[in-house]
Design a protein around this motif. Structure first.
Motif, PDB file in Angstrom:
ATOM      1  N   LYS A  33       0.851  -1.192   0.000  1.00 60.26           N
ATOM      2  CA  LYS A  33       0.000   0.000   0.000  1.00 60.26           C
ATOM      3  C   LYS A  33       0.885   1.240   0.000  1.00 60.26           C
ATOM      4  CE  LYS A  33      -3.617   2.007   2.876  1.00 60.26           C
ATOM      5  NZ  LYS A  33      -4.203   1.969   4.189  1.00 60.26           N
ATOM      6  N   THR A  34       0.704   2.072  -0.981  1.00 62.41           N
ATOM      7  CA  THR A  34       1.501   3.300  -1.062  1.00 62.41           C
ATOM      8  C   THR A  34       0.632   4.488  -0.707  1.00 62.41           C
ATOM      9  OG1 THR A  34       2.732   2.302  -2.854  1.00 62.41           O
ATOM     10  CG2 THR A  34       3.002   4.666  -2.553  1.00 62.41           C
ATOM     11  N   GLU A  35       1.133   5.326   0.213  1.00 60.26           N
ATOM     12  CA  GLU A  35       0.377   6.499   0.635  1.00 60.26           C
ATOM     13  C   GLU A  35       1.274   7.717   0.543  1.00 60.26           C
ATOM     14  OE1 GLU A  35      -2.581   4.975   4.214  1.00 60.26           O
ATOM     15  OE2 GLU A  35      -0.624   5.842   4.674  1.00 60.26           O
ATOM     16  N   PRO A  36       0.718   8.854   0.189  1.00 50.60           N
ATOM     17  CA  PRO A  36       1.581  10.037   0.180  1.00 50.60           C
ATOM     18  C   PRO A  36       1.855  10.492   1.615  1.00 50.60           C
ATOM     19  CG  PRO A  36      -0.673  10.637  -0.378  1.00 50.60           C
ATOM     20  CD  PRO A  36      -0.661   9.145  -0.222  1.00 50.60           C
ATOM     21  N   ILE A  37       3.038  11.059   1.839  1.00 50.72           N
ATOM     22  CA  ILE A  37       3.357  11.591   3.173  1.00 50.72           C
ATOM     23  C   ILE A  37       2.859  13.021   3.195  1.00 50.72           C
ATOM     24  CG2 ILE A  37       5.189  12.132   4.807  1.00 50.72           C
ATOM     25  CD1 ILE A  37       6.849   9.992   3.574  1.00 50.72           C
ATOM     26  N   THR A  38       1.964  13.295   4.099  1.00 51.04           N
ATOM     27  CA  THR A  38       1.388  14.637   4.115  1.00 51.04           C
ATOM     28  C   THR A  38       1.513  15.258   5.487  1.00 51.04           C
ATOM     29  OG1 THR A  38      -0.740  13.706   4.711  1.00 51.04           O
ATOM     30  CG2 THR A  38      -0.345  14.112   2.361  1.00 51.04           C
ATOM     31  N   GLY A  39       1.124  16.524   5.539  1.00 50.51           N
ATOM     32  CA  GLY A  39       0.918  17.219   6.795  1.00 50.51           C
ATOM     33  C   GLY A  39       2.085  17.159   7.750  1.00 50.51           C
ATOM     34  N   PHE A  40       1.756  16.752   8.967  1.00 51.46           N
ATOM     35  CA  PHE A  40       2.715  16.774  10.057  1.00 51.46           C
ATOM     36  C   PHE A  40       3.936  15.903   9.771  1.00 51.46           C
ATOM     37  CE2 PHE A  40       4.448  17.120  14.131  1.00 51.46           C
ATOM     38  CZ  PHE A  40       4.755  15.859  14.590  1.00 51.46           C
ATOM     39  N   HIS A  41       3.707  14.730   9.234  1.00 50.08           N
ATOM     40  CA  HIS A  41       4.825  13.813   8.981  1.00 50.08           C
ATOM     41  C   HIS A  41       5.780  14.398   7.958  1.00 50.08           C
ATOM     42  CE1 HIS A  41       3.060  10.730  11.416  1.00 50.08           C
ATOM     43  NE2 HIS A  41       1.905  10.964  10.833  1.00 50.08           N
ATOM     44  N   LYS A  42       5.212  15.051   6.969  1.00 46.94           N
ATOM     45  CA  LYS A  42       6.051  15.678   5.958  1.00 46.94           C
ATOM     46  C   LYS A  42       6.873  16.791   6.594  1.00 46.94           C
ATOM     47  CE  LYS A  42       5.581  17.361   1.277  1.00 46.94           C
ATOM     48  NZ  LYS A  42       4.629  18.030   0.423  1.00 46.94           N
ATOM     49  N   ALA A  43       6.227  17.547   7.467  1.00 46.99           N
ATOM     50  CA  ALA A  43       6.928  18.635   8.141  1.00 46.99           C
ATOM     51  C   ALA A  43       8.074  18.084   8.991  1.00 46.99           C
ATOM     52  CB  ALA A  43       5.957  19.442   8.994  1.00 46.99           C
ATOM     53  N   MET A  44       7.849  16.957   9.650  1.00 48.46           N
ATOM     54  CA  MET A  44       8.896  16.346  10.473  1.00 48.46           C
ATOM     55  C   MET A  44      10.052  15.871   9.620  1.00 48.46           C
ATOM     56  SD  MET A  44       8.669  16.623  13.596  1.00 48.46           S
ATOM     57  CE  MET A  44       9.809  15.478  14.342  1.00 48.46           C
ATOM     58  N   VAL A  45       9.740  15.315   8.441  1.00 49.01           N
ATOM     59  CA  VAL A  45      10.803  14.869   7.538  1.00 49.01           C
ATOM     60  C   VAL A  45      11.692  16.049   7.175  1.00 49.01           C
ATOM     61  CG1 VAL A  45      11.235  14.083   5.185  1.00 49.01           C
ATOM     62  CG2 VAL A  45       9.564  12.904   6.589  1.00 49.01           C
ATOM     63  N   LYS A  46      11.043  17.172   6.886  1.00 48.29           N
ATOM     64  CA  LYS A  46      11.770  18.389   6.512  1.00 48.29           C
ATOM     65  C   LYS A  46      12.659  18.860   7.669  1.00 48.29           C
ATOM     66  CE  LYS A  46      11.019  22.621   4.021  1.00 48.29           C
ATOM     67  NZ  LYS A  46      10.767  23.920   4.600  1.00 48.29           N
ATOM     68  N   THR A  47      12.068  18.825   8.887  1.00 49.95           N
ATOM     69  CA  THR A  47      12.800  19.252  10.074  1.00 49.95           C
ATOM     70  C   THR A  47      14.033  18.387  10.289  1.00 49.95           C
ATOM     71  OG1 THR A  47      10.713  19.871  11.075  1.00 49.95           O
ATOM     72  CG2 THR A  47      12.583  19.674  12.551  1.00 49.95           C
ATOM     73  N   MET A  48      13.847  17.083  10.175  1.00 51.60           N
ATOM     74  CA  MET A  48      14.967  16.173  10.427  1.00 51.60           C
ATOM     75  C   MET A  48      16.040  16.298   9.364  1.00 51.60           C
ATOM     76  SD  MET A  48      13.453  12.879  12.200  1.00 51.60           S
ATOM     77  CE  MET A  48      12.654  13.066  13.758  1.00 51.60           C
ATOM     78  N   SER A  49      15.630  16.507   8.122  1.00 47.83           N
ATOM     79  CA  SER A  49      16.628  16.690   7.067  1.00 47.83           C
ATOM     80  C   SER A  49      17.461  17.926   7.358  1.00 47.83           C
ATOM     81  CB  SER A  49      15.951  16.851   5.708  1.00 47.83           C
ATOM     82  OG  SER A  49      15.022  15.836   5.511  1.00 47.83           O
ATOM     83  N   ALA A  50      16.783  18.988   7.794  1.00 44.12           N
ATOM     84  CA  ALA A  50      17.503  20.222   8.132  1.00 44.12           C
ATOM     85  C   ALA A  50      18.431  19.976   9.314  1.00 44.12           C
ATOM     86  CB  ALA A  50      16.508  21.333   8.451  1.00 44.12           C
ATOM     87  N   ALA A  51      17.956  19.170  10.261  1.00 45.28           N
ATOM     88  CA  ALA A  51      18.749  18.897  11.467  1.00 45.28           C
ATOM     89  C   ALA A  51      20.049  18.197  11.124  1.00 45.28           C
ATOM     90  CB  ALA A  51      17.931  18.036  12.422  1.00 45.28           C
TER      91      ALA A  51
END
Lengths: 373, 470
Positions: free
Chosen positions: B263-281
């Motif tokens: 099952k493939t789902e797009p990463i949206t909302g909060f989870h996407k924001a966390m991914v961005k935060t961690m990449s920046a970190a």
């Protein structure tokens, strides 16, 4: 809510719910009166579900009496944003529930009585039930001017609504429930049932507002207990059973197996908000910032309680376009909920440039967006 | 029971004549399972129902039947379709919910009269549907349509005795055609499966679980372990039939039918924001530093202070101590309470110690912070932490609580972990992760072994010339 224990006995529902055999409470045929010991709206709605799903109503119909601590109850196909002031509900800790029957939005508190008439689908008769209630009221106070309208409302003095009705029909069973205003806080009622949300377009069932009055105002001796008793008495007479009210505890799994799951389901966000029919929010708000006021236009489609499409129209360059599009992209797919949005935007803030001015603008925009939810 | 048999046989005769109507008549006396204390005696109702819906036209394989919207009652002629529970192509069983319609103040659940596959929906949402007019088209599979309730058709290996045996129990097994096929392919008697769906319906998962138990068993499983009633028993109704204790033969190997799909789902909302935060970190130049701390004395201190805090309505955990200790450390090394700008060109030393505490909530990993720890006592910190925790579990943390953090502590010990490598949360520059407190043997100053309370702490600190030890 203290019940006069002299009249009521609490015993295993299992004893009552069997098909009556000879020798077992031989007078109990044709009807059963039960009253909830809980004031939790979700538990009480779960009892309705349980009886509807599991009880055999062929030989015996059921009257269920219940009261709730402050709660707003919307109909199955309604839009809570359209029907009530969700911000006020959150502030005052008033619960929001979605029932399975149709109809409009009501406010419950301990001054409101709920009556549910369970029958087989064939014997489902709302008018008869309401006439029973009116008969009970008139037996209690013959001078009361109460009558049933063809919209299934009960009016007091020909103008004030004291009862509203809704129904649920299943494959073999059906129920009709109605409210009865005894001593509800009308001030809270009118303030919570007024929606502040603008620009909503939906096909959800709208509520029809009405002037209401409490029976207590008409006659201070009419308390909830007195009314419950009178209605039970009339029901007992018409069904030829003992005037005996059986108490049930909606949290008791041994008597109502599976009830706690039903109550839990009614509290999930997916049921309460997620079942809202698709709607559109098309509105605008003003932001005052450093001697200027700007107009922001917002257009959102909300499906299953989540933002499906989001458009924010900001004046040029007030926020870097990248940031704005980041906000829009993140909101899409998110719940149409201020708390969820808070978590989202505060996380996004971490990767924003550390510019005080920029962050203030971002916060202003986000706070206004949350006000729409 | 004899009367039941008579009714049933006449029903069966009637069924041979009826092709379209699936007659769930007499054999639908539902076996009294202990889970529900009420008796469902629908036989009388169903029999008359059957007579009303009697049809004699012949049915060919896969015939499309128009399921009309039946009479709602109360003189209602039209309703609004509010929700569809199925879509075209779905398979349905008799009594499955098809849609929800609304009329005035009544919400009505329309259930299917047939087993089959939905081929057409005649209305879309919010359209007006008319009583007596077609609601959906259902394709009925004729081979299953004639004798729907009995398993004898679907499971050829079963002997006649088994069939009679089932009839005597009067057990009606509810399952969709797909589930029945699965059972048949695996030579399973549906009567042996306990359905966990609505109305004891047997779901695909029930078959798969049964299969899994079969292949895993070395000895024939005891019947009690195999068949577990989903709901508690009631004293007034007899327990599940003990005669379900057949010897279940244990096969050597069975092909397990696994129909799971990716099952493939797009990463949206909060989870996407966390991914961005961690990449920046991970872009912040940093290094990790671990140490082991002896907390024996702290454990003792907390034990002494816990009841005092409780009297004042505050739950005292270890975190308030660590938070205060962190703040004291930050006073000595303010670089750790700072923020770098985007290009790592300027560093801003933050005056307040707003120490964040990572919390795992339903919304995800959220980090509210305790403001101005530098001027708070341990007790005040504990009190504020309680407030944040209850807001966090209610999903009601506000913007103020979630912004302005300058340093973070993450307590992986609460879920039992001893080591962890945390990720810095921008715009902060450091983070500390606390493991579980373990009781371990250590040597004291005199060379004696004693019981020590040890905790591992792992920090991520910014790369600096003179890296401080916290």
């Amino acid at each position: 809510m203290v019940l006069q224990s002299s009249l009521k006995n609490c015993f295993q529902l299992s004893c009552i719910l069997q098909v009556p055999k000879a020798g077992f409470r031989s007078t109990a045929s044709g009807g059963l009166i039960i009253q909830s010991t809980s004031n939790d709206v979700y538990q009480n709605l779960a009892v309705e579900d349980w009886i509807h799903d599991h009880m055999n109503l062929e030989k015996r119909q059921v009257l269920f009496l219940w009261r709730n601590s402050p709660a707003v109850v919307i109909g199955r196909h309604q839009n809570p944003w359209q029907e009530c002031n969700l911000r006020l509900l959150r502030q005052k800790n008033i619960k929001l529930a979605r029932r399975r029957s149709g109809g409009g939005t009501v406010y419950h508190d301990l001054g409101n009585i709920n009556l549910t008439f369970f029958t087989t689908r064939k014997k489902h008769e709302r008018m008869e039930n309401l006439k029973l209630v009116v008969k009970a009221l008139k037996a209690l106070r013959p001078q009361l001017d109460v009558h049933v309208t063809d919209r299934y409302d009960i009016l007091l003095d020909r103008q004030y609504k004291i009862s509203g009705t809704a129904a649920k029909l299943g494959r073999t069973a059906a129920y009709h429930h109605c409210t009865l205003l005894c001593s509800t806080d009308k001030f809270v009622l009118s303030s919570v049932l007024k929606s502040p949300y603008k620009g909503l377009k939906s096909n959800a069932t709208p509520s029809v507002p009405a002037s209401v009055k409490n029976l207590f105002e008409e006659d201070p001796s009419l308390t909830c207990e007195v009314l419950l008793d009178a209605i039970a008495e009339e029901y007992a007479t018409q069904h030829q059973i003992d005037h005996h009210i059986n108490l049930i505890n909606p949290a008791d799994e041994t008597v109502l197996p599976g009830i706690n799951n039903k109550a839990k389901e009614l509290q999930t966000w997916e049921w309460v908000y997620g079942k809202t029919p698709k709607f559109n929010v098309s509105t605008h708000f003003n932001i005052a910032y450093k001697d200027s006021v700007l107009d922001v236009k917002v257009d959102m489609d909300v499906k299953h309680g989540r933002i499906e499409v989001c458009n924010i129209d900001l004046p040029q360059q007030w926020l870097p376009p990248a940031l704005c599009s980041e906000l829009v992209k993140s909101l899409t797919g998110n719940k149409f909920c201020p708390n969820e949005t808070t978590v989202l935007v505060t996380t996004l803030l971490r990767t924003c440039p550390q510019d005080g001015d920029l962050q203030s603008r971002w916060n202003l925009l986000c706070e206004n967006m949350k006000m729409l939810m | 029971m004899a009367a039941l048999g008579a009714v049933r046989s006449s029903g069966r005769a009637a069924r041979r004549l009826v092709c379209i109507q699936r007659v769930r008549s007499c054999s639908s006396v539902r076996f009294i399972k202990s889970k529900y204390v009420c008796v469902f005696d629908k036989s009388a109702l169903k029999f008359s129902h059957q007579q009303r819906l009697f049809r004699t036209s012949a049915v060919s394989r896969g015939q499309i039947v128009q399921f009309k919207l039946s009479d709602i009652g109360e003189g209602i002629t039209e309703v609004t379709v509010k929700e569809w529970y199925i879509k075209e192509g779905d398979s349905v069983s008799q009594f499955d919910s098809i849609c929800e319609v609304q009329s005035d103040k009544a919400s009505v659940t329309i259930t299917s009269r047939y087993d089959g596959i939905i081929r057409k929906l005649h209305y879309s949402l919010d359209e007006i549907a008319y009583v007596g007019k077609p609601l959906v088209d259902i394709e009925i599979d004729a081979s299953k349509g004639v004798a729907p309730a009995e398993d004898v058709v679907e499971a050829p290996p079963m002997s006649h005795e088994e069939h009679t045996h089932q009839e005597i129990k009067g057990h009606k097994t509810l399952a969709t055609p797909a589930v029945r096929r699965l059972a048949m392919e695996n030579n399973i008697k549906l009567s042996e499966i306990v359905g966990t769906g609505k109305d004891n319906r047997i779901l695909k998962e029930d078959i798969l679980n049964y299969l899994a138990k079969q292949t895993g068993a070395i000895l024939p499983p005891s019947p009690k372990a195999e068949i577990i009633p989903p709901f508690p028993k009631s004293e007034t109704v007899p327990a599940p039939p003990k005669d379900k204790a057949h010897k279940i033969p244990v096969p050597v190997s069975r092909p397990i039918v696994f129909s799971g799909k990716d099952k493939t789902e797009p990463i949206t909302g909060f989870h996407k924001a966390m991914v961005k935060t961690m990449s920046a970190a991970l872009k912040i130049p940093h290094f990790g530093y671990c140490d082991e701390i002896d907390l024996t004395e702290l454990v003792q201190l907390r034990e002494e202070l816990k009841p005092l805090a409780q009297i004042r309505g505050v739950k005292l955990s270890f975190m308030p101590f660590f938070i205060k200790a962190a703040s004291l450390g930050l006073l000595q090394y303010p670089i750790l309470n700072a923020s770098l700008d985007e290009n790592c060109q300027n560093v801003t030393y933050k005056a307040s110690h707003n120490i964040g505490v990572a919390m795992d909530t339903e919304q995800g990993l959220i980090v509210p912070n305790v403001k101005n720890v530098q001027v708070c006592s341990v007790f005040e910190i504990a009190s504020e932490l309680n407030r944040l925790q209850s807001l966090g579990s209610a999903g009601q943390l506000g913007t103020t609580e979630l912004t302005g953090g300058t340093f973070t502590l993450s307590n992986i010990g609460t879920i039992g972990g001893t080591y962890t490598k945390p990720v810095i949360l921008p715009p902060e520059v450091a983070i500390g992760a606390l493991g579980k407190i373990q009781v371990l043997p250590r040597f004291n100053g005199k060379g004696e072994v004693f019981k020590a309370r040890i905790m591992n702490i792992h920090q991520k600190l910014p790369l600096q010339e003179h890296s401080p030890k916290l």
